[in-house]
Design a protein around this motif. Structure first.
Motif, PDB file in Angstrom:
ATOM      1  N   THR A 130      31.969  33.111  37.613  1.00  0.00           N
ATOM      2  CA  THR A 130      31.340  31.835  37.272  1.00  0.00           C
ATOM      3  C   THR A 130      30.936  31.795  35.810  1.00  0.00           C
ATOM      4  OG1 THR A 130      30.522  31.658  39.542  1.00  0.00           O
ATOM      5  CG2 THR A 130      29.509  30.225  37.906  1.00  0.00           C
ATOM      6  N   THR A 131      30.404  32.901  35.313  1.00  0.00           N
ATOM      7  CA  THR A 131      30.009  32.975  33.900  1.00  0.00           C
ATOM      8  C   THR A 131      31.137  33.441  32.993  1.00  0.00           C
ATOM      9  OG1 THR A 131      29.172  35.231  34.288  1.00  0.00           O
ATOM     10  CG2 THR A 131      27.601  33.409  34.496  1.00  0.00           C
ATOM     11  N   ARG A 132      32.344  33.629  33.540  1.00  0.00           N
ATOM     12  CA  ARG A 132      33.544  34.006  32.786  1.00  0.00           C
ATOM     13  C   ARG A 132      33.355  35.344  32.054  1.00  0.00           C
ATOM     14  NH1 ARG A 132      32.967  28.408  32.057  1.00  0.00           N
ATOM     15  NH2 ARG A 132      34.691  27.204  32.931  1.00  0.00           N
ATOM     16  N   GLN A 133      32.830  36.313  32.779  1.00  0.00           N
ATOM     17  CA  GLN A 133      32.665  37.659  32.232  1.00  0.00           C
ATOM     18  C   GLN A 133      33.476  38.693  32.998  1.00  0.00           C
ATOM     19  OE1 GLN A 133      28.511  38.839  31.172  1.00  0.00           O
ATOM     20  NE2 GLN A 133      27.933  36.937  32.194  1.00  0.00           N
ATOM     21  N   GLN A 134      34.377  38.254  33.892  1.00  0.00           N
ATOM     22  CA  GLN A 134      35.052  39.210  34.764  1.00  0.00           C
ATOM     23  C   GLN A 134      35.946  40.166  33.998  1.00  0.00           C
ATOM     24  OE1 GLN A 134      35.615  35.993  34.692  1.00  0.00           O
ATOM     25  NE2 GLN A 134      37.805  35.559  34.608  1.00  0.00           N
ATOM     26  N   HIS A 135      36.454  39.737  32.821  1.00  0.00           N
ATOM     27  CA  HIS A 135      37.343  40.625  32.059  1.00  0.00           C
ATOM     28  C   HIS A 135      36.561  41.642  31.230  1.00  0.00           C
ATOM     29  CE1 HIS A 135      36.197  37.514  29.207  1.00  0.00           C
ATOM     30  NE2 HIS A 135      36.506  38.342  28.240  1.00  0.00           N
ATOM     31  N   CYS A 136      35.248  41.496  31.144  1.00  0.00           N
ATOM     32  CA  CYS A 136      34.426  42.418  30.349  1.00  0.00           C
ATOM     33  C   CYS A 136      33.924  43.606  31.150  1.00  0.00           C
ATOM     34  CB  CYS A 136      33.231  41.676  29.741  1.00  0.00           C
ATOM     35  SG  CYS A 136      33.680  40.355  28.599  1.00  0.00           S
ATOM     36  N   HIS A 137      33.965  43.517  32.470  1.00  0.00           N
ATOM     37  CA  HIS A 137      33.416  44.581  33.311  1.00  0.00           C
ATOM     38  C   HIS A 137      34.440  44.950  34.363  1.00  0.00           C
ATOM     39  CE1 HIS A 137      29.408  43.801  31.609  1.00  0.00           C
ATOM     40  NE2 HIS A 137      29.683  42.520  31.767  1.00  0.00           N
ATOM     41  N   SER A 138      34.801  46.207  34.414  1.00  0.00           N
ATOM     42  CA  SER A 138      35.698  46.709  35.449  1.00  0.00           C
ATOM     43  C   SER A 138      34.875  47.353  36.560  1.00  0.00           C
ATOM     44  CB  SER A 138      36.678  47.728  34.857  1.00  0.00           C
ATOM     45  OG  SER A 138      35.980  48.851  34.339  1.00  0.00           O
ATOM     46  N   MET A 139      35.531  47.604  37.666  1.00  0.00           N
ATOM     47  CA  MET A 139      34.839  48.220  38.793  1.00  0.00           C
ATOM     48  C   MET A 139      34.346  49.614  38.434  1.00  0.00           C
ATOM     49  SD  MET A 139      36.242  48.860  42.653  1.00  0.00           S
ATOM     50  CE  MET A 139      37.564  49.927  42.089  1.00  0.00           C
ATOM     51  N   GLU A 140      35.134  50.353  37.679  1.00  0.00           N
ATOM     52  CA  GLU A 140      34.743  51.701  37.301  1.00  0.00           C
ATOM     53  C   GLU A 140      33.515  51.692  36.392  1.00  0.00           C
ATOM     54  OE1 GLU A 140      34.808  55.805  37.242  1.00  0.00           O
ATOM     55  OE2 GLU A 140      35.953  54.396  38.497  1.00  0.00           O
ATOM     56  N   SER A 141      33.484  50.766  35.423  1.00  0.00           N
ATOM     57  CA  SER A 141      32.329  50.702  34.519  1.00  0.00           C
ATOM     58  C   SER A 141      31.065  50.277  35.265  1.00  0.00           C
ATOM     59  CB  SER A 141      32.616  49.729  33.378  1.00  0.00           C
ATOM     60  OG  SER A 141      32.787  48.413  33.859  1.00  0.00           O
ATOM     61  N   ILE A 142      31.188  49.375  36.228  1.00  0.00           N
ATOM     62  CA  ILE A 142      30.016  48.945  36.996  1.00  0.00           C
ATOM     63  C   ILE A 142      29.489  50.091  37.848  1.00  0.00           C
ATOM     64  CG2 ILE A 142      29.230  47.362  38.788  1.00  0.00           C
ATOM     65  CD1 ILE A 142      31.224  45.328  37.744  1.00  0.00           C
ATOM     66  N   GLN A 143      30.368  50.858  38.460  1.00  0.00           N
ATOM     67  CA  GLN A 143      29.917  51.999  39.260  1.00  0.00           C
ATOM     68  C   GLN A 143      29.277  53.072  38.393  1.00  0.00           C
ATOM     69  OE1 GLN A 143      33.149  53.421  41.666  1.00  0.00           O
ATOM     70  NE2 GLN A 143      33.130  51.639  43.022  1.00  0.00           N
ATOM     71  N   GLN A 144      29.802  53.287  37.205  1.00  0.00           N
ATOM     72  CA  GLN A 144      29.172  54.244  36.305  1.00  0.00           C
ATOM     73  C   GLN A 144      27.783  53.784  35.879  1.00  0.00           C
ATOM     74  OE1 GLN A 144      31.857  54.848  33.031  1.00  0.00           O
ATOM     75  NE2 GLN A 144      33.357  55.982  34.254  1.00  0.00           N
ATOM     76  N   HIS A 145      27.643  52.490  35.582  1.00  0.00           N
ATOM     77  CA  HIS A 145      26.332  51.954  35.218  1.00  0.00           C
ATOM     78  C   HIS A 145      25.361  52.040  36.389  1.00  0.00           C
ATOM     79  CE1 HIS A 145      23.322  49.612  33.208  1.00  0.00           C
ATOM     80  NE2 HIS A 145      23.410  48.615  34.085  1.00  0.00           N
ATOM     81  N   LEU A 146      25.847  51.787  37.595  1.00  0.00           N
ATOM     82  CA  LEU A 146      24.998  51.889  38.780  1.00  0.00           C
ATOM     83  C   LEU A 146      24.551  53.330  39.013  1.00  0.00           C
ATOM     84  CD1 LEU A 146      23.735  50.546  41.236  1.00  0.00           C
ATOM     85  CD2 LEU A 146      25.914  50.826  42.447  1.00  0.00           C
ATOM     86  N   ALA A 147      25.467  54.293  38.851  1.00  0.00           N
ATOM     87  CA  ALA A 147      25.087  55.701  38.980  1.00  0.00           C
ATOM     88  C   ALA A 147      24.090  56.110  37.902  1.00  0.00           C
ATOM     89  CB  ALA A 147      26.339  56.577  38.905  1.00  0.00           C
TER      90      ALA A 147
END
Length: 534
Positions: free
Chosen positions: A421-438
């Motif tokens: 919705t905010t057009r940020q999907q290309h800036c964050h990958s699944m791997e980077s989000i999981q690393q940030h969550l960890a």
């Protein structure tokens, strides 16, 4: 669950086949139109002979680039966990091949120039440090029998030369032998002048040494040692001059530069000292990666599509051809009427824009609320898991990486919808989000701290290097890039997707005046009446 997964897979393959068929037709039509346009463009280039520009900065090439970045397979990490494999075809146009070849040639040229500069610096440094030692050693090698005995004062000068050379070595290492931050288009003028000064200085000392000492075979060894000491002292003074010119001169702010990004108009202001244009450009690029938000071309798609839609709605035809004058006049009057009607419709476009933005903000708030609730529930589940793990044996404790992978599916769909919705999907990958969550789980951070990176877009350096790193910036300036900044100087820093427009203003001269206030003027007397109203 089996029925649902089978249905989703069938719809995916059927949609993929239909979409690929339509895409094939569009690609063939587009290829035909491009081939016709390409032939006409070649003729116009041959006739007009436009000035040659680098392909990376060619506006005609940039218009062919899609505004929104293509979604990779990793962008759909919140939709399904089914992995579909297949063949993919990659094609390269002639323009891409030329651009890749130019990039390779530029990289080879930059590497050669970098190593050549480093080689010259090493050779000059060895010449500087070996010259005093050669002055002391050559008399002992060429005419040792004629030299006078070196006394106590002469031996003390040996210690002075040794420590001064050590100090000079450390100072040169700290000032010059540092990892290069960037490759500049021109040489650094002050550094080149210092190198030439040192070279002339050492050559003049060698000439004097060869004429007055080597030819005459001077027997006064103490004088030779003092001559070497004077050389080392002069080199220390030159190093002090280098510190003043290279480091101290630029510390005092002298100019205020305004940096504006060409695509979205984001602006920052910086104060710079006495710098050349190329070194000012380097400082601006370093500050850009720290202060500017990441460039997101997807945010510009809505306004461009809206403008294209309104332009496409206006069509004027002349069906009678240019031969019929009466019909042509009638067609012109009708076209003017249609243009006037389109202008009246254009006056209502602000209402459409208002409601579109209001609807978009409503969707963003809705997605944000769902995302916040999902993340808070996931972190609450983490706390329960931590309490349960404290009761287990030490070998059964889950590490932060496994905990992040365990709770990520519960928030993945809400997070992906919000990013789309905010057009940020290309800036964050699944791997980077999981690393940030960890990382947040390891450091016992709150859900708000985890969401801050996605709710409020941060500076460019916050994202992965593959998302923002431009391989090469191009400096466009009317003045020479080695000249200093001046009042009203304007230059551009271009990369592939956008450019930074820099305007320069001199910091004004400030005149302060002092006003003296007599301390006695603050004194006053309070007189109380003896009679009161009571």
């Amino acid at each position: 669950m089996d029925t649902e997964s089978t249905y989703s897979g069938y719809s995916y393959y059927s949609g993929r086949s239909r979409g690929s068929h339509r895409h094939g037709e569009r690609s063939r039509d587009h290829h035909k139109s491009r081939s016709k346009d390409g032939s006409r463009s070649e003729k116009s280039v041959t006739i007009n002979a436009p000035p040659a520009e680098p392909l990376l900065g060619d506006s005609s090439y940039l218009t062919l680039t899609p505004l929104s970045p293509p979604q990779s397979q990793d962008d759909n990490w919140g939709e399904t966990t089914t992995a579909v494999t297949g063949t993919s075809e990659h094609s390269l146009s002639q323009e891409d091949i030329v651009r890749i070849t130019k990039d390779l040639e530029d990289s080879v040229g930059l590497d050669c120039r970098r190593y050549f500069s480093l080689t010259l610096a090493v050779v000059l440094g060895l010449l500087v440090f070996l010259t005093p030692l050669a002055f002391l050693a050559l008399p002992h090698l060429l005419w040792p029998d004629k030299l006078l005995v070196c006394g106590t004062a002469c031996e003390g000068l040996f210690i002075s030369v040794a420590f001064k050379l050590l100090i000079l070595l450390l100072a040169v290492w700290a000032l010059f032998f540092r990892a290069p931050r960037a490759g500049l288009p021109r040489v650094f003028v002050f550094r080149a002048l210092l190198a030439v000064l040192v070279l002339l200085f050492v050559v003049s000392y060698w000439l004097f040494y060869g004429v007055r000492i080597l030819d005459s075979q001077d027997e006064n060894y103490q004088g030779i040692v003092q001559y070497a000491v004077s050389l080392v002292d002069a080199l220390l003074f030159i190093h002090y001059l280098a510190i003043v010119l290279l480091e101290l001169r630029q510390l005092q702010p002298a100019f205020s530069v305004c940096v504006t990004r060409s695509t979205d108009g984001e602006t920052r202001h910086y104060n710079l000292g006495q710098l050349s244009i190329q070194r000012a450009a380097l400082a601006i690029i370093e500050n850009y990666y720290r202060d500017f938000s990441v460039h997101n071309p997807a945010l510009l798609t809505a306004s461009k599509s809206r403008a294209a839609k309104h332009l496409a709605g206006l069509k004027v035809y002349n069906v009678d051809g240019p031969g019929n004058n009466a019909a042509t006049g009638l067609a012109h009057s009708q076209s003017r009427a249609m243009i006037a009607a389109a202008a009246r419709r254009r006056d209502t476009n602000h209402n459409e824009l208002y409601y579109e933005e209001a609807e978009h903000e409503r969707h963003v708030r809705k997605r944000k609320a769902r995302l916040v609730v999902a993340v808070e529930e996931a972190f609450t589940h983490i706390k329960r898991m931590q309490e349960e793990e404290q009761k287990k044996a030490p070998g059964d404790v889950m590490d932060p990486r496994e905990a992040a992978q365990a709770i990520f599916p519960s928030m993945a769909r809400s997070l992906q919808k919000y990013l789309r919705t905010t057009r940020q999907q290309h800036c964050h990958s699944m791997e980077s989000i999981q690393q940030h969550l960890a990382f947040c789980i390891t450091n016992n951070m709150t859900p708000k701290a985890f969401l801050e990176s996605y709710l409020n877009p941060g500076p460019t350096l916050q994202y992965g290097r593959e998302r923002w790193l431009a391989r090469q910036w191009t400096l466009v300036s009317e003045a020479s890039v080695t000249s200093g900044l001046k009042e009203g100087a304007i230059f551009l820093l271009k990369c592939i997707d956008f450019s930074l427009v820099v305007t320069t203003k001199r910091i004004p001269y400030i005149q302060l005046s002092e006003e003296f206030i007599d301390p006695k003027s603050h004194k006053f007397v309070l007189r109380l009446q003896s009679e009161t109203s009571v």
